[in-house]
Design an enzyme around this catalytic site. Structure first.
Site, short mmCIF file in Angstrom:
data_model
loop_
_atom_site.label_atom_id
_atom_site.label_comp_id
_atom_site.label_asym_id
_atom_site.label_seq_id
_atom_site.Cartn_x
_atom_site.Cartn_y
_atom_site.Cartn_z
N GLU A 174 6.52 2.96 -10.75
CA GLU A 174 5.11 3.12 -10.38
C GLU A 174 5.02 4.27 -9.40
O GLU A 174 5.85 4.39 -8.49
CB GLU A 174 4.59 1.83 -9.75
CG GLU A 174 3.18 1.92 -9.17
CD GLU A 174 2.75 0.62 -8.48
OE1 GLU A 174 3.25 -0.46 -8.88
OE2 GLU A 174 1.95 0.68 -7.53
N GLU A 230 -3.28 5.72 -1.83
CA GLU A 230 -3.89 4.43 -1.51
C GLU A 230 -4.49 4.54 -0.12
O GLU A 230 -3.89 5.13 0.79
CB GLU A 230 -2.86 3.31 -1.55
CG GLU A 230 -2.32 3.01 -2.93
CD GLU A 230 -1.28 1.91 -2.92
OE1 GLU A 230 -1.62 0.76 -3.24
OE2 GLU A 230 -0.11 2.21 -2.58
#
Length: 277
Positions: free
Chosen positions: A158, A163
């Site tokens: 991933e 974020e």
């Protein structure tokens, strides 16, 4: 001699033309872009993009992400109130659920992914976006493997390009894999970093992806790098396969905390997405 001179001119003109028009990638299954070998010193060429200039989502490129039981997708919805299009921008919203009788979830959020419609291996991606802040807001721009090369998650890896949590003035840029999550190898090499930014304006979040390293960027400047290592468990580098894009306005979770409903709606505003190889 005159003929030879003319021939030489035409020959090198044609050679230059084909060199300039050489495609940077080959496309398989009509949507997976594999960067050609030996392009590390060549200029980036735009291969795929969305400027979000239309009145609705381009479903040839994106799908609304469905809900699931994981924290990041627990509140995702295809409710049209979670998606707005204005001034050439896509707004992904996190809202208080106006109808908890038909759907008991307290919050609904919007997200899109290119799964099954666009994926690529190696290259550069940039996303220009503005992140609104709220308690419990967790917008993310990230990537997952399109194909099941190494097994179930997290073996395929991933890549978290961006974020953002709550009202922070920094973003997180991280890699996850079997190596980092299950083998707990988060420091050899460091698997993530942070970068300071202004959440009140548009920023460009990016990734330059090479066969031997991931270079995360913020507003065109490198902010964190994750290299492929030799002499460690092979699961350290699952980033040798096509990945697709996810962009979502998440809410709530053990990392970001609870939501303050008075802070909603909250938006992640996407100006454009561009991929180069």
């Amino acid at each position: 001699m005159k003929f030879r001179s003319v021939f030489t001119v035409y020959f090198f003109t044609a050679l230059a033309f084909f060199a300039c028009t050489e495609k940077p990638s080959k496309i398989i299954d009509s949507y997976i872009y594999l960067q050609n070998d030996g392009r590390s010193k060549d200029q980036w060429k735009l291969v795929w993009s969305d400027e979000f200039n239309g009145p609705s989502l381009d479903t040839t490129k994106w799908t609304k992400i469905p809900k699931c039981e994981a924290a990041w997708c627990k509140h995702l919805s295809d409710d049209p109130r979670c998606f707005e299009f204005s001034d050439g921008k896509l707004h992904l919203l996190g809202i208080n659920n106006p109808d908890t009788l038909s759907d008991p979830r307290p919050y609904l959020t919007g997200g899109i992914w290119s799964k099954g419609k666009f994926a690529y291996q190696y290259g550069k991606v940039e996303i220009r976006a503005k992140l609104e802040s709220a308690q419990g807001a967790w917008p993310a721009i990230w990537m997952l493997a399109e194909q099941n090369k190494y097994g179930e998650y997290p073996k395929n890896g991933e890549i978290d390009i961006m974020e953002h949590l709550n009202f922070d003035s920094l973003i997180y840029q991280t890699t996850h894999s079997h190596y980092t999550l299950n083998l707990k190898q988060t420091k050899k090499p460091p698997h993530g970093g942070t970068a300071a930014f202004d959440p009140g304006v548009f920023n460009t979040f990016g990734l330059e992806w090479y066969p031997d390293k991931l270079v995360f960027t913020l507003n065109g400047k490198p902010s964190f790098s994750y290299p492929a290592l030799k002499g460690v468990d092979s699961s350290q580098w699952p980033y040798d396969q096509p990945f697709y894009l996810l962009i979502d306005q998440q809410l709530k979770g053990s990392w970001v905390g609870d939501v303050n409903p008075e802070h909603l709606p909250v938006r992640m505003i996407i100006d454009w997405v561009r991929v180069y190889q």
